[in-house]
Scaffold this motif. Structure first.
Motif, short mmCIF file in Angstrom:
data_model
loop_
_atom_site.label_atom_id
_atom_site.label_comp_id
_atom_site.label_asym_id
_atom_site.label_seq_id
_atom_site.Cartn_x
_atom_site.Cartn_y
_atom_site.Cartn_z
N HIS A 41 -13.13 -4.19 -9.43
CA HIS A 41 -13.01 -2.96 -10.21
C HIS A 41 -12.16 -1.93 -9.47
O HIS A 41 -11.25 -1.32 -10.03
N ALA A 42 -12.44 -1.75 -8.18
CA ALA A 42 -11.66 -0.81 -7.37
C ALA A 42 -10.21 -1.26 -7.28
O ALA A 42 -9.27 -0.44 -7.36
N MET A 43 -9.99 -2.55 -7.10
CA MET A 43 -8.63 -3.08 -7.00
C MET A 43 -7.88 -2.87 -8.30
O MET A 43 -6.69 -2.50 -8.30
N MET A 44 -8.54 -3.07 -9.42
CA MET A 44 -7.89 -2.89 -10.72
C MET A 44 -7.43 -1.45 -10.91
O MET A 44 -6.29 -1.18 -11.32
N ILE A 45 -8.28 -0.50 -10.57
CA ILE A 45 -7.91 0.91 -10.71
C ILE A 45 -6.79 1.24 -9.72
O ILE A 45 -5.82 1.93 -10.07
N ALA A 46 -6.90 0.76 -8.50
CA ALA A 46 -5.88 1.04 -7.49
C ALA A 46 -4.52 0.50 -7.92
O ALA A 46 -3.49 1.18 -7.79
N GLU A 47 -4.48 -0.73 -8.45
CA GLU A 47 -3.21 -1.31 -8.91
C GLU A 47 -2.59 -0.45 -10.00
O GLU A 47 -1.38 -0.21 -10.02
N HIS A 48 -3.42 0.02 -10.91
CA HIS A 48 -2.95 0.85 -12.02
C HIS A 48 -2.36 2.16 -11.49
O HIS A 48 -1.25 2.56 -11.87
N VAL A 49 -3.08 2.82 -10.61
CA VAL A 49 -2.64 4.13 -10.09
C VAL A 49 -1.41 3.98 -9.20
O VAL A 49 -0.48 4.79 -9.27
N VAL A 50 -1.40 2.95 -8.36
CA VAL A 50 -0.24 2.72 -7.49
C VAL A 50 1.02 2.52 -8.33
O VAL A 50 2.08 3.08 -8.02
N SER A 51 0.93 1.72 -9.39
CA SER A 51 2.08 1.47 -10.25
C SER A 51 2.62 2.75 -10.86
O SER A 51 3.84 2.99 -10.86
N GLU A 52 1.73 3.59 -11.37
CA GLU A 52 2.17 4.84 -12.01
C GLU A 52 2.78 5.80 -10.99
O GLU A 52 3.79 6.45 -11.28
N CYS A 53 2.19 5.89 -9.82
CA CYS A 53 2.71 6.81 -8.82
C CYS A 53 4.06 6.34 -8.27
O CYS A 53 4.93 7.16 -7.97
N GLU A 54 4.23 5.04 -8.17
CA GLU A 54 5.53 4.52 -7.72
C GLU A 54 6.63 4.85 -8.72
O GLU A 54 7.74 5.22 -8.35
N GLN A 55 6.32 4.73 -10.01
CA GLN A 55 7.30 5.03 -11.04
C GLN A 55 7.72 6.49 -11.01
O GLN A 55 8.87 6.83 -11.29
N LEU A 56 6.77 7.36 -10.67
CA LEU A 56 7.03 8.80 -10.67
C LEU A 56 7.39 9.34 -9.29
O LEU A 56 7.62 10.53 -9.13
N ASN A 57 7.43 8.44 -8.30
CA ASN A 57 7.74 8.83 -6.92
C ASN A 57 6.76 9.89 -6.41
O ASN A 57 7.14 10.87 -5.76
N VAL A 58 5.50 9.67 -6.70
CA VAL A 58 4.42 10.58 -6.27
C VAL A 58 3.68 9.94 -5.10
O VAL A 58 3.16 8.83 -5.24
N PRO A 59 3.59 10.59 -3.95
CA PRO A 59 2.81 10.05 -2.83
C PRO A 59 1.34 9.90 -3.23
O PRO A 59 0.78 10.77 -3.90
N LEU A 60 0.75 8.78 -2.85
CA LEU A 60 -0.62 8.48 -3.29
C LEU A 60 -1.53 8.19 -2.10
O LEU A 60 -1.17 7.48 -1.18
N LEU A 61 -2.72 8.74 -2.17
CA LEU A 61 -3.81 8.43 -1.27
C LEU A 61 -4.97 7.97 -2.14
O LEU A 61 -5.48 8.75 -2.95
N PHE A 62 -5.35 6.70 -2.03
CA PHE A 62 -6.40 6.15 -2.88
C PHE A 62 -7.77 6.38 -2.25
O PHE A 62 -7.96 6.14 -1.06
N LYS A 63 -8.71 6.83 -3.09
CA LYS A 63 -10.05 7.11 -2.57
C LYS A 63 -11.12 6.39 -3.39
O LYS A 63 -11.10 6.42 -4.62
N ALA A 64 -12.03 5.73 -2.70
CA ALA A 64 -13.23 5.19 -3.30
C ALA A 64 -14.35 5.35 -2.28
O ALA A 64 -14.09 5.45 -1.08
N SER A 65 -15.59 5.40 -2.75
CA SER A 65 -16.73 5.70 -1.88
C SER A 65 -17.59 4.47 -1.64
O SER A 65 -17.95 3.77 -2.59
N PHE A 66 -17.95 4.21 -0.39
CA PHE A 66 -18.91 3.15 -0.10
C PHE A 66 -20.34 3.66 -0.24
O PHE A 66 -21.28 2.88 -0.36
#
Length: 242
Positions: free
Chosen positions: A1-26
């Motif tokens: 689930h975390a990987m799926m969301i991360a892949e989605h967000v990474v793809s969008e940020c790369e298209q827009l050239n937006v620096p990304l820091l991914f956060k999830a909580s253990f």
């Protein structure tokens, strides 16, 4: 689930050239009630975050709640985040600082912006100048939050300042024991933060917020993220020309 969301967000940020820091909580240690979902724990959580970091090449952050978590978490993540309710805990701040990693301190809901200089100084006085502040609103009465955007330029005097858009729209301390929220105002708060000079934004997103284990009431639906980011990128470009 975390990987799926991360892949989605990474793809969008790369298209827009937006620096990304991914956060999830253990671990979500600050829950309204004992029945609140805590998470999968530090060992399994760090394995997942490491997998996301390695596979997607994205920078990672997560919360720490105890001083002895700082070093093992720092071996995986790029930024250690200090939760808002713990922003004055000296031992936690010092432990995070001594890892040498970037430290992101979320402003307590109970603090004035000016008070954050002392939290920042605890990190810097421990030998680490890599520190950020995150605004996440202030308590307004018993069950609501309000954002004072005057705090963004004030806190930027002490450290780069991020706007936590979704947590600022929480309606905590509900009688049901589950935090409420106002996700319909996410775009408004995000635009105001960019206009006020925030150095970045924090947004919780989920493909089905109603089924989220935590904070679903104030999350942005994953399908709406790209359009919002496009608007914010456009706004930032305009602001930078003024």
């Amino acid at each position: 689930h975390a990987m799926m969301i991360a892949e989605h967000v990474v793809s969008e940020c790369e298209q827009l050239n937006v620096p990304l820091l991914f956060k999830a909580s253990f671990d979500k240690a600050n829950r309204s009630s004992m029945s609140g979902k805590r998470g999968i724990g530090i060992d399994e959580g760090l394995k997942i975050l490491q997998e996301i970091k390695t596979k997607l090449g994205v920078s990672i952050t997560t919360d720490i709640h105890l001083p002895d978590q700082a070093q093992p978490v720092a071996e995986v993540v790029d930024v250690l985040q200090i939760p808002a309710f713990l922003c004055r805990q000296t031992d936690l701040l010092v432990a995070a600082a001594k890892t040498g990693k970037q430290v992101n301190i979320k402003k307590g809901q109970f603090l004035a912006p000016e008070a954050m200089q002392f939290a920042v100084n605890k990190v810097k006085d421990s030998g680490n100048n890599n520190v950020w502040i995150t605004e996440r609103g202030n308590m307004f009465g018993y069950q609501d939050m309000v954002v004072d955007f005057r705090g963004i330029p004030q806190m930027r005097k002490y450290a780069p300042t991020i706007m936590d858009v979704t947590h600022s729209l929480q309606q905590p301390n509900q009688s049901s024991g589950v935090t409420g929220g106002q996700p319909e105002l996410i775009e408004t708060i995000a635009k105001c933060a960019i206009a006020a000079g925030a150095d970045g934004i924090f947004i919780e997103t989920h493909p089905d917020p109603k089924s989220a284990k935590s904070d679903g009431a104030n999350m942005l639906h994953l399908d709406k993220l790209e359009v919002l980011l496009e608007k914010l990128v456009t706004l930032r470009k305009v602001i930078n020309t003024l």
